[in-house]
Structures are given as structure tokens and as C-alpha cells.
Design a protein around this motif. Structure first.
Motif, PDB file in Angstrom:
ATOM      1  N   THR A  99      38.136  43.851  41.033  1.00  0.00           N
ATOM      2  CA  THR A  99      38.927  43.558  39.837  1.00  0.00           C
ATOM      3  C   THR A  99      39.517  44.842  39.267  1.00  0.00           C
ATOM      4  N   ASP A 102      42.404  45.777  41.381  1.00  0.00           N
ATOM      5  CA  ASP A 102      43.557  44.910  41.095  1.00  0.00           C
ATOM      6  C   ASP A 102      44.285  45.369  39.832  1.00  0.00           C
ATOM      7  N   ARG A 103      43.534  45.817  38.837  1.00  0.00           N
ATOM      8  CA  ARG A 103      44.170  46.323  37.612  1.00  0.00           C
ATOM      9  C   ARG A 103      45.074  47.507  37.946  1.00  0.00           C
ATOM     10  N   TYR A 104      44.591  48.374  38.799  1.00  0.00           N
ATOM     11  CA  TYR A 104      45.385  49.544  39.186  1.00  0.00           C
ATOM     12  C   TYR A 104      46.632  49.121  39.958  1.00  0.00           C
ATOM     13  N   ASN A 105      46.464  48.194  40.896  1.00  0.00           N
ATOM     14  CA  ASN A 105      47.597  47.758  41.710  1.00  0.00           C
ATOM     15  C   ASN A 105      48.678  47.089  40.868  1.00  0.00           C
ATOM     16  N   ARG A 106      48.265  46.282  39.900  1.00  0.00           N
ATOM     17  CA  ARG A 106      49.245  45.603  39.039  1.00  0.00           C
ATOM     18  C   ARG A 106      50.060  46.613  38.244  1.00  0.00           C
ATOM     19  N   ALA A 107      49.456  47.741  37.924  1.00  0.00           N
ATOM     20  CA  ALA A 107      50.171  48.777  37.169  1.00  0.00           C
ATOM     21  C   ALA A 107      51.065  49.620  38.067  1.00  0.00           C
ATOM     22  N   ILE A 109      52.372  48.906  41.299  1.00  0.00           N
ATOM     23  CA  ILE A 109      53.370  48.293  42.172  1.00  0.00           C
ATOM     24  C   ILE A 109      54.765  48.246  41.542  1.00  0.00           C
ATOM     25  N   PRO A 110      54.919  47.912  40.238  1.00  0.00           N
ATOM     26  CA  PRO A 110      56.274  47.974  39.656  1.00  0.00           C
ATOM     27  C   PRO A 110      56.906  49.361  39.755  1.00  0.00           C
TER      28      PRO A 110
END
Length: 207
Positions: A99, A102-107, A109-110
Motif C-alpha cells: 500500500t 502504491d501511494r508512491y506510484n500514484r504520485a 506516474i503523473p
């Protein structure tokens, strides 16, 4: 050929040209002046401009720019996750390492897309095959395409000081990351986009 079809074709050609401009991959090498300016900006945004010694991560960025050819490249990521995410004491985040990742990836990827990069591959390690004694074990393998080393440093400037790298280091027990230059690649992103645009144009022309 009808006027409508000609206009549609022109629009899709312009869209493809815009995509090629964004996707890039054939730029000029970084100069020493650019590297120092970008690293200085990273330090400033991270609040480390007065530090006497250069941090390990800045040294890694500096090494990455050596022998830069200005071309696209891929970054291979080997990931080993903690059993429990290790956030600073008092953090309100949970202890699940996936989790946290995932927080890091969501930040990230944009920002990756903003600079012409994108994930290429993510896989779960499923055992061993040729595994030398004392070699590291990994949980996941990922590969990311970068438009250039210049773009990666510009990303790092934007990330510095935002604080979401805390999720990455909370989730990982260890990691190994290294750049690779494609020799043979079956990843035809430019061709795939061209085919998609042609298909869309063909469908539109039917109506």
C-alpha cells in the motif's frame, strides 16, 4: 476524397506529430552546466542547499549523467519489500508495504507522463533459476522508459521537497536501480500509437 475525410486525416496527422514531439527520445546530451544547475535546484527544494556534503542520491544522479547521449533509455528496478512498512514514528499511515508503494506510484506516474516517460513492465518474482551464492533476492522487477536523463533530473527537481518519497523508502527493504540502453526492442510505442490513430480515423470515416 471528401473534404471531411481530408480534414480528419490532417487532424490525426497533427495529433501524431504532437505525440512524437511529446514522446521525444532524441535530444541533446546534458551539459555540465545543466547538471550542476539541476542538482543545485534539487538541493534547494529539498532544503539541503547549505549541506556541507552532497547526499548519496545526488551523487547517484551525477553518476547517471555521465556519458549522457541525450537519447531515451530504460531504468530497471529491482524491489525487495519490507514485511511491514517503516514510516517515521507518529505517522498516520498503515504498515502494509505494498500500500505504501502504491501511494508512491500514484504520485510519481503523473510526473513520469508529464516528462515523456511511462512504465513498460512490472512483474512478480516467482522463485530462482541461476542464482549465485549470496546474490540478493527480489520481490518485483519493473522497467520504466525515460525520454532522457535530462527529463529524469527535471522530474527529480519537481519531486524534491514534496515528501512523497517517504512512501517509497517506507515500503522498501532494499532496491537496485540501473539504466539500460536498448539494443533490440519489440516495444513499438510510436508504431502502436500510429496504428491506433489510423484505426480511429477509419472508424470515424465510416460515419
Amino acid at each position: 476524397m471528401s473534404t471531411e475525410l481530408i480534414i480528419t486525416a490532417i487532424i490525426f496527422v497533427l495529433l501524431y506529430i504532437a505525440f512524437l514531439f511529446w514522446y521525444g527520445g532524441k535530444g541533446k546530451p546534458l551539459t555540465a552546466v545543466e547538471v550542476e544547475a539541476l542538482l543545485a535546484e534539487i538541493k534547494k527544494r529539498a532544503g539541503k542547499q547549505d549541506a556541507e556534503e552532497e547526499s548519496h542520491i545526488l551523487q547517484q544522479f551525477r553518476d547517471l549523467t555521465q556519458n549522457d547521449d541525450g537519447q531515451e533509455y530504460y531504468m530497471v528496478n529491482l524491489l525487495k519489500f519490507r514485511k511491514k512498512a517503516l514510516y517515521p514514528e507518529g505517522s498516520s499511515f498503515g504498515d502494509d508495504p505494498l500500500t505504501a508503494n502504491d501511494r508512491y506510484n500514484r504520485a510519481i506516474i503523473p510526473l513520469l507522463f508529464k516528462h515523456g516517460g511511462h512504465p513498460v513492465f512490472l512483474g512478480q518474482v516467482q522463485g530462482r533459476f541461476l542464482h549465485p551464492e549470496h546474490a540478493d533476492d527480489w520481490d518485483q522487477v519493473g522497467m520504466v522508459r525515460y525520454r532522457s536523463r535530462r527529463d529524469m533530473l527535471k522530474m527529480a527537481v519537481e519531486i524534491a521537497g514534496l515528501g512523497f518519497d517517504i512512501h517509497k523508502w517506507a515500503s522498501l527493504e532494499k532496491t537496485q536501480v540501473f539504466p539500460v540502453k536498448p539494443i533490440v526492442s519489440l516495444l513499438f510505442v510510436r508504431g502502436i500509437v500510429a496504428v491506433i490513430l489510423l484505426i480511429v480515423m477509419a472508424v470515424i470515416s465510416l460515419f
